[in-house]
Design an enzyme around this catalytic site. Sequence first.
Site: not given
Ligand code: CU
Length: 650
Positions: A302-303, A309, A384, A386-387, A389, A437, A439, A598
């Site tokens: 739950f980013d 964020i 976040v 590895n990702y 946004y 996964h 998002h 994804h």
């Molecule tokens: Cu993804």
Amino acid sequence: MEKTSNMIVTRENHPLDPLTAEELKLTVQILKRDKGLDDHYRFANISLLEPAKSIVLDYRDEKQINREAFCIILHNQEGKTYEAVVSLTEGSITSWKLIPGVQPSIMADEFMECQEVVKSHPEMIKAFAKRGLTNMDNIMVDPWSAGNFGIEEEVDVRIVRALCYYRTSLYDNGYARPISGLYVLVDLNKMEVIKIVDKGVIPFPPLDGNYTPDQVGNMRQDVKPLEIVQPKGTSFTTEGHVIDWQKWNIRFGFNSREGLVLHTVSYNDDGVQRPILYRASLSEMVVPYGDPTDPVNRNNAFDAGEYGIGMLANSLELGCDCLGEIKYFDANLVDSKGNVIQIKNAICLHEEDFGIGWKHTDWRTGHVEVRRSRRLVLSSISTVGNYEYGFYWYFFQDGTIQFEVKLTGILHTQAIEPDRKHPHGNLVAPQLFAAHHQHFFNMRLDMMVDGMNNSVFEVNTKSMEKGPDNPYGNGFYPVSTLLKNESEAVRDLDLRTARFWKIVNPSKTNILGEPVGYKLFAGENCFPFAHDDSPLLKRAGFLKHHFWVTPFDPEEQFASGRYPNQHAGGEGLEDWVKADRSIENEDVVVWYNMGHHHITRPEDWPVMPTAYISFILKPTGFFNRNPALDVPPSKSKNSACQMDGHSSCH
Ligand code: CU
């Protein structure tokens, strides 16, 4: 037509301004002084306590402001969480409450400390050595939120699950070498390893995953400079946190949980400032993984609520993150020790050319009218783990508002034995797979369409019955249904009926006698695949449906509730709507989930080309006609774009 005119306030020191560095510092000082807080107290969150709408909308004078900070504080020895309100105007704590049974979001300092604890634990050192890894500098530790899976030994323990990766040097992409089969649970309050799971060595994938120019080599040679030039400067002006751009007036803020927030967005229609949004923000983000095997079966970050964020926002770079004439804004936050940290250039504001805005060629005379479309872009980017946004709000000259998320960064990877495949993820490189996964982004849209009280309609298009009135079977027509209370407003998208939702002001009408409105126009979306009674959907019940409406309640800010970290679930949006309150001609809040599904690809590796997901708020009878008619024609290279006989401007 009656219009609202009390929306625009363009002075500095506004009640909605984010807390300044000085205010944050003062908040910490007051808390430490009046509560005698020692080093065991960690500041999970300090942000502006937004004043009541009545104060904001009637604001005329600085003297009216009582600046207040809302604080979430963790005592990490006792494992207790407190909420405090500090009045900066009065210099005192006005509220101090113990909140039992919750875990604040994971703090950035805890991340760093957790990494060191994992790397220095003797059993972990042995586990790394078993894999031939002796240089601890090259071990990467990614703490993942633990969720809540009803495991007894985790109750009331503040934990994260740490997954490890190995890089061959500091600038090597460690996600190419996941130390799969090994993970660790860390108690963040005691800052100690409480459980190590080692299922045996899985060999590293053979290839690296590097993407810097020196490592990629052979850069393409045919990319010539592309420069955005605005010789007379930008068309927007800013004062503090308010932006004036053509007919738009936009106030914005920033906080550690939601990142960028829009406040009081309005459009000047014929001299009258007409409100559209009171507030809009990302209320939560959830990334569930489809791999049922340990440990990825617990990956559902739950980013926003678990990490923050805003806390993870980047400092943006001119020419790289943003191109053109840019105005940057810094963000001020506090770390867990109460030190003020400033993220330089956290927010980017600029204008973009967006192709043609409208055009018609009169083919009889050859007369062409064409206008360029320009949009104002307000954005920030967060990393976040590895990702990445990117969060982009777009404002268009025709009254349209768009919110877009750009997804990029590096996939969550696992190593797999040679010649094997995995049913729940695709190989992205030899012996390296990335679990499928999703998002999800939950948007909280506190609507204010031409005034405070709004109603919401669902519009479904129906095929007309075939018969004498519809001899060729082509007839179709939209049917609008008023959503009168919360239970009626829990809705899903439906492609078969081209469904959309319309937020109208029933007491304001347009030239056609219809209530003025904005429609929510969905983009890409999907449903979660987790079961309704899964631990994930117990905590993220709001994901079960795309669209929800509630009457405004200042306590209802986050779809996942205030404390999603390790929460057992049952709180937040899904719970609130059980009250089944009226939403007809009320101060309404619209909640919209958009989901990016994804299924991983080799092309997503080693760094993922940006994927885009968005939704649009589009005026629907809000204006009496195309509001962008008065956008002046551009000059063509040769002459004005208004010309007879030639259409030289495309
Ligand atoms: Cu993804």
